[in-house]
Scaffold this motif. Structure first.
Motif, PDB file in Angstrom:
ATOM      1  N   VAL A  52      83.834  14.502  11.152  1.00  0.00           N
ATOM      2  CA  VAL A  52      84.532  15.794  11.127  1.00  0.00           C
ATOM      3  C   VAL A  52      83.889  16.715  10.092  1.00  0.00           C
ATOM      4  CG1 VAL A  52      86.710  16.956  10.614  1.00  0.00           C
ATOM      5  CG2 VAL A  52      86.716  14.847  11.944  1.00  0.00           C
ATOM      6  N   ILE A  53      83.675  16.197   8.891  1.00  0.00           N
ATOM      7  CA  ILE A  53      83.083  17.014   7.827  1.00  0.00           C
ATOM      8  C   ILE A  53      81.699  17.507   8.241  1.00  0.00           C
ATOM      9  CG2 ILE A  53      82.278  17.023   5.432  1.00  0.00           C
ATOM     10  CD1 ILE A  53      84.423  14.867   4.870  1.00  0.00           C
ATOM     11  N   GLY A  54      80.877  16.613   8.777  1.00  0.00           N
ATOM     12  CA  GLY A  54      79.534  16.982   9.191  1.00  0.00           C
ATOM     13  C   GLY A  54      79.528  18.038  10.283  1.00  0.00           C
ATOM     14  N   ALA A  55      80.496  17.937  11.203  1.00  0.00           N
ATOM     15  CA  ALA A  55      80.552  18.885  12.310  1.00  0.00           C
ATOM     16  C   ALA A  55      80.817  20.308  11.843  1.00  0.00           C
ATOM     17  CB  ALA A  55      81.633  18.460  13.297  1.00  0.00           C
ATOM     18  N   ALA A 185      77.061   8.940   8.779  1.00  0.00           N
ATOM     19  CA  ALA A 185      78.147   9.488   9.593  1.00  0.00           C
ATOM     20  C   ALA A 185      78.197  11.004   9.481  1.00  0.00           C
ATOM     21  CB  ALA A 185      79.481   8.879   9.170  1.00  0.00           C
ATOM     22  N   LEU A 186      77.959  11.524   8.283  1.00  0.00           N
ATOM     23  CA  LEU A 186      77.922  12.970   8.087  1.00  0.00           C
ATOM     24  C   LEU A 186      76.800  13.591   8.921  1.00  0.00           C
ATOM     25  CD1 LEU A 186      79.404  15.056   6.116  1.00  0.00           C
ATOM     26  CD2 LEU A 186      77.294  14.970   4.798  1.00  0.00           C
ATOM     27  N   GLY A 187      75.628  12.947   8.913  1.00  0.00           N
ATOM     28  CA  GLY A 187      74.507  13.445   9.705  1.00  0.00           C
ATOM     29  C   GLY A 187      74.784  13.378  11.198  1.00  0.00           C
ATOM     30  N   HIS A 188      75.504  12.335  11.626  1.00  0.00           N
ATOM     31  CA  HIS A 188      75.869  12.214  13.041  1.00  0.00           C
ATOM     32  C   HIS A 188      76.773  13.366  13.457  1.00  0.00           C
ATOM     33  CE1 HIS A 188      78.315  10.195  16.367  1.00  0.00           C
ATOM     34  NE2 HIS A 188      77.128  10.438  16.881  1.00  0.00           N
ATOM     35  N   GLY A 189      77.768  13.677  12.638  1.00  0.00           N
ATOM     36  CA  GLY A 189      78.640  14.806  12.949  1.00  0.00           C
ATOM     37  C   GLY A 189      77.887  16.120  12.926  1.00  0.00           C
ATOM     38  N   LEU A 190      77.007  16.265  11.955  1.00  0.00           N
ATOM     39  CA  LEU A 190      76.215  17.490  11.818  1.00  0.00           C
ATOM     40  C   LEU A 190      75.359  17.724  13.047  1.00  0.00           C
ATOM     41  CD1 LEU A 190      75.185  19.790   9.928  1.00  0.00           C
ATOM     42  CD2 LEU A 190      73.450  18.177   9.119  1.00  0.00           C
ATOM     43  N   GLN A 191      74.771  16.676  13.588  1.00  0.00           N
ATOM     44  CA  GLN A 191      73.901  16.814  14.751  1.00  0.00           C
ATOM     45  C   GLN A 191      74.699  16.806  16.063  1.00  0.00           C
ATOM     46  OE1 GLN A 191      70.702  17.033  15.802  1.00  0.00           O
ATOM     47  NE2 GLN A 191      69.645  17.243  13.851  1.00  0.00           N
ATOM     48  N   ALA A 262      67.376   7.444   7.689  1.00  0.00           N
ATOM     49  CA  ALA A 262      67.844   8.096   8.920  1.00  0.00           C
ATOM     50  C   ALA A 262      68.680   9.339   8.602  1.00  0.00           C
ATOM     51  CB  ALA A 262      68.663   7.107   9.749  1.00  0.00           C
ATOM     52  N   ALA A 263      69.576   9.235   7.621  1.00  0.00           N
ATOM     53  CA  ALA A 263      70.405  10.386   7.250  1.00  0.00           C
ATOM     54  C   ALA A 263      69.539  11.538   6.744  1.00  0.00           C
ATOM     55  CB  ALA A 263      71.422   9.976   6.188  1.00  0.00           C
ATOM     56  N   SER A 264      68.517  11.221   5.964  1.00  0.00           N
ATOM     57  CA  SER A 264      67.630  12.262   5.431  1.00  0.00           C
ATOM     58  C   SER A 264      66.911  13.007   6.558  1.00  0.00           C
ATOM     59  CB  SER A 264      66.597  11.643   4.485  1.00  0.00           C
ATOM     60  OG  SER A 264      67.229  11.002   3.398  1.00  0.00           O
ATOM     61  N   VAL A 265      66.460  12.268   7.570  1.00  0.00           N
ATOM     62  CA  VAL A 265      65.788  12.898   8.713  1.00  0.00           C
ATOM     63  C   VAL A 265      66.766  13.795   9.477  1.00  0.00           C
ATOM     64  CG1 VAL A 265      64.640  12.464  10.924  1.00  0.00           C
ATOM     65  CG2 VAL A 265      64.082  11.060   8.930  1.00  0.00           C
ATOM     66  N   LEU A 266      67.999  13.340   9.650  1.00  0.00           N
ATOM     67  CA  LEU A 266      69.000  14.134  10.368  1.00  0.00           C
ATOM     68  C   LEU A 266      69.293  15.446   9.644  1.00  0.00           C
ATOM     69  CD1 LEU A 266      71.576  11.379  11.431  1.00  0.00           C
ATOM     70  CD2 LEU A 266      69.879  12.519  12.864  1.00  0.00           C
ATOM     71  N   THR A 269      66.190  17.924   9.939  1.00  0.00           N
ATOM     72  CA  THR A 269      66.012  18.548  11.244  1.00  0.00           C
ATOM     73  C   THR A 269      67.144  19.516  11.576  1.00  0.00           C
ATOM     74  OG1 THR A 269      67.034  16.577  12.222  1.00  0.00           O
ATOM     75  CG2 THR A 269      64.636  16.689  12.231  1.00  0.00           C
ATOM     76  N   ALA A 270      68.356  19.246  11.095  1.00  0.00           N
ATOM     77  CA  ALA A 270      69.483  20.137  11.388  1.00  0.00           C
ATOM     78  C   ALA A 270      69.417  21.419  10.575  1.00  0.00           C
ATOM     79  CB  ALA A 270      70.799  19.415  11.121  1.00  0.00           C
ATOM     80  N   PHE A 271      69.158  21.300   9.267  1.00  0.00           N
ATOM     81  CA  PHE A 271      69.211  22.472   8.391  1.00  0.00           C
ATOM     82  C   PHE A 271      67.907  23.260   8.375  1.00  0.00           C
ATOM     83  CE2 PHE A 271      72.600  19.943   6.106  1.00  0.00           C
ATOM     84  CZ  PHE A 271      73.639  20.801   6.458  1.00  0.00           C
ATOM     85  N   VAL A 272      66.771  22.570   8.461  1.00  0.00           N
ATOM     86  CA  VAL A 272      65.480  23.251   8.333  1.00  0.00           C
ATOM     87  C   VAL A 272      64.945  23.706   9.690  1.00  0.00           C
ATOM     88  CG1 VAL A 272      63.092  23.036   7.554  1.00  0.00           C
ATOM     89  CG2 VAL A 272      64.937  21.930   6.259  1.00  0.00           C
ATOM     90  N   PHE A 273      64.960  22.804  10.676  1.00  0.00           N
ATOM     91  CA  PHE A 273      64.342  23.111  11.974  1.00  0.00           C
ATOM     92  C   PHE A 273      65.352  23.470  13.060  1.00  0.00           C
ATOM     93  CE2 PHE A 273      61.491  20.040   9.816  1.00  0.00           C
ATOM     94  CZ  PHE A 273      60.381  20.864   9.677  1.00  0.00           C
ATOM     95  N   GLN A 274      66.646  23.218  12.815  1.00  0.00           N
ATOM     96  CA  GLN A 274      67.694  23.467  13.816  1.00  0.00           C
ATOM     97  C   GLN A 274      67.362  22.763  15.132  1.00  0.00           C
ATOM     98  OE1 GLN A 274      68.295  27.724  14.064  1.00  0.00           O
ATOM     99  NE2 GLN A 274      69.179  27.827  12.021  1.00  0.00           N
ATOM    100  N   ALA A 275      66.796  21.585  15.023  1.00  0.00           N
ATOM    101  CA  ALA A 275      66.363  20.827  16.199  1.00  0.00           C
ATOM    102  C   ALA A 275      67.383  19.745  16.528  1.00  0.00           C
ATOM    103  CB  ALA A 275      64.996  20.190  15.950  1.00  0.00           C
ATOM    104  N   PRO A 276      67.809  19.645  17.792  1.00  0.00           N
ATOM    105  CA  PRO A 276      68.789  18.627  18.184  1.00  0.00           C
ATOM    106  C   PRO A 276      68.149  17.272  18.404  1.00  0.00           C
ATOM    107  CG  PRO A 276      68.238  19.991  20.063  1.00  0.00           C
ATOM    108  CD  PRO A 276      67.465  20.540  18.901  1.00  0.00           C
ATOM    109  N   ILE A 277      67.899  16.525  17.334  1.00  0.00           N
ATOM    110  CA  ILE A 277      67.238  15.226  17.485  1.00  0.00           C
ATOM    111  C   ILE A 277      68.278  14.132  17.726  1.00  0.00           C
ATOM    112  CG2 ILE A 277      65.389  15.943  15.957  1.00  0.00           C
ATOM    113  CD1 ILE A 277      66.509  13.734  14.009  1.00  0.00           C
TER     114      ILE A 277
END
Length: 333
Positions: A52-55, A185-191, A262-266, A269-277
């Motif tokens: 939820v927080i990540g989303a 989990a935060l990265g999962h919600g974020l992506q 894995a979290a660092s990669v997520l 890609t979300a904040f810098v490249f806005q890429a849906p990996i």
């Protein structure tokens, strides 16, 4: 008619978000559960909360999905809504098939494949340049980066703790895994929750309820965050067994390193490249990377091969189902 279709598409999108949650719950917690750093129920609750927080932390990935994959405009109306609905059904179908097989495939690529297949079937414009830059290239690069970084960081960690008492060191890594699992989990919600936001935006634009390029409404963010967290809380034990036990035998140090990488990669890609990996590709390759530091044969490459085949098939298979569903829908709508 359009309003009814908008409601249906939004509900189906939230259904996809729910399947994404239980399909990909293993991404966040499989390593922590398999190393006994967290109990399954505690891990699921924590993952749901951080989803939820990540989303709610960003919208860059949502905007890529909502405007970058296929061209849906306010003038597309019923046809545009039908394209989105068919794409969602294609993604949900592939999610359920791979979940039943215990195969950690990508919900992200299932969604993109579904939208692309429905777009092609309906002669809707597909933005191939965006798909190449923000889907295909990250699909290839992120597993390689995840594997390589995880391998290197694991070598460094092993060198640092080489003279420490093993039992005490592993206890410390179990505690550290609480933080790394939360980060994952935060990265999962974020992506992943953002991808559903993007699909709902597509439906609202096609139905004429939202102008293109406007900010994502708060209710869309909250609905997507809630659906994915409920799906995560319901679990995903089939895939969790594959990630946590069948690829390699994880210990707390390797689980911590895999989740951290894995979290660092997520986040990047979300904040810098806005890429849906794919969170699935990233954590799976990181697990393989830390496992390879034992010896290459420690990774069960037969299981890895089956996972790789699933990754390759995800986009075309979801696309085929979506194209078929669009053909069926177009007979009635």
């Amino acid at each position: 008619m359009e309003l009814v279709l908008v409601v249906i598409v939004v509900l189906v999108a939230l259904g996809f978000d729910y399947t994404n949650g239980f399909h990909d719950a293993a991404n966040a917690i499989a390593t922590s559960v398999s190393t006994r750093a967290l109990t399954p129920r505690v891990a699921l609750i924590m993952a749901a909360v951080f989803n939820v927080i990540g989303a709610l932390l960003g919208t860059g990935v949502a905007l890529t999905i909502g405007s970058g994959i296929i061209d849906i405009s306010p003038e597309s109306g019923v046809q545009g809504l039908t394209v989105v609905l068919a794409g969602l059904i294609g993604a949900i179908t592939w999610n359920l098939i791979t979940w039943w097989l215990g195969l950690p495939s990508s919900s992200t690529h299932a969604l993109i494949g579904g939208l692309t297949g429905a777009g092609l079937a309906s002669s809707t414009t597909v933005h191939w340049n965006v798909i190449l830059d923000k889907v295909v290239l990250p699909m290839v690069i992120s597993p390689l980066v995840g594997f390589g970084l995880a391998y290197l960081l694991m070598v460094v960690v092993l060198w640092i703790v080489r003279s420490m008492a093993p039992a005490k060191t592993m206890r410390r890594f179990r505690i550290a895994q609480t933080a790394s699992a939360a980060a994952m989990a935060l990265g999962h919600g974020l992506q992943d929750a953002q991808k559903t936001m993007g699909v709902i935006v597509l439906a609202l634009v096609a139905g004429g309820l939202m102008p293109q390029g406007s900010a994502i409404p708060l209710w869309v963010k909250l609905a997507a965050a809630t659906a994915i967290s409920l799906g995560t809380y319901s679990g995903g034990w089939r895939i969790m067994r594959t990630l946590g036990r069948k690829i390699i035998e994880l210990d707390p140090s390797r689980g911590f390193v895999a989740e951290t990488v894995a979290a660092s990669v997520l986040y990047t890609t979300a904040f810098v490249f806005q890429a849906p990996i794919s969170t699935t590709h990233t954590i799976t390759s990181a697990i393989m990377g830390v496992g390879a530091t034992k010896r290459l044969s420690a990774v069960r490459w037969g299981v890895a091969k089956n996972i790789g085949i699933g990754w390759i098939l995800t986009i075309p298979m979801a696309g085929l189902v979506a194209a078929g569903m669009y053909a069926v829908f177009s007979l009635f709508l």
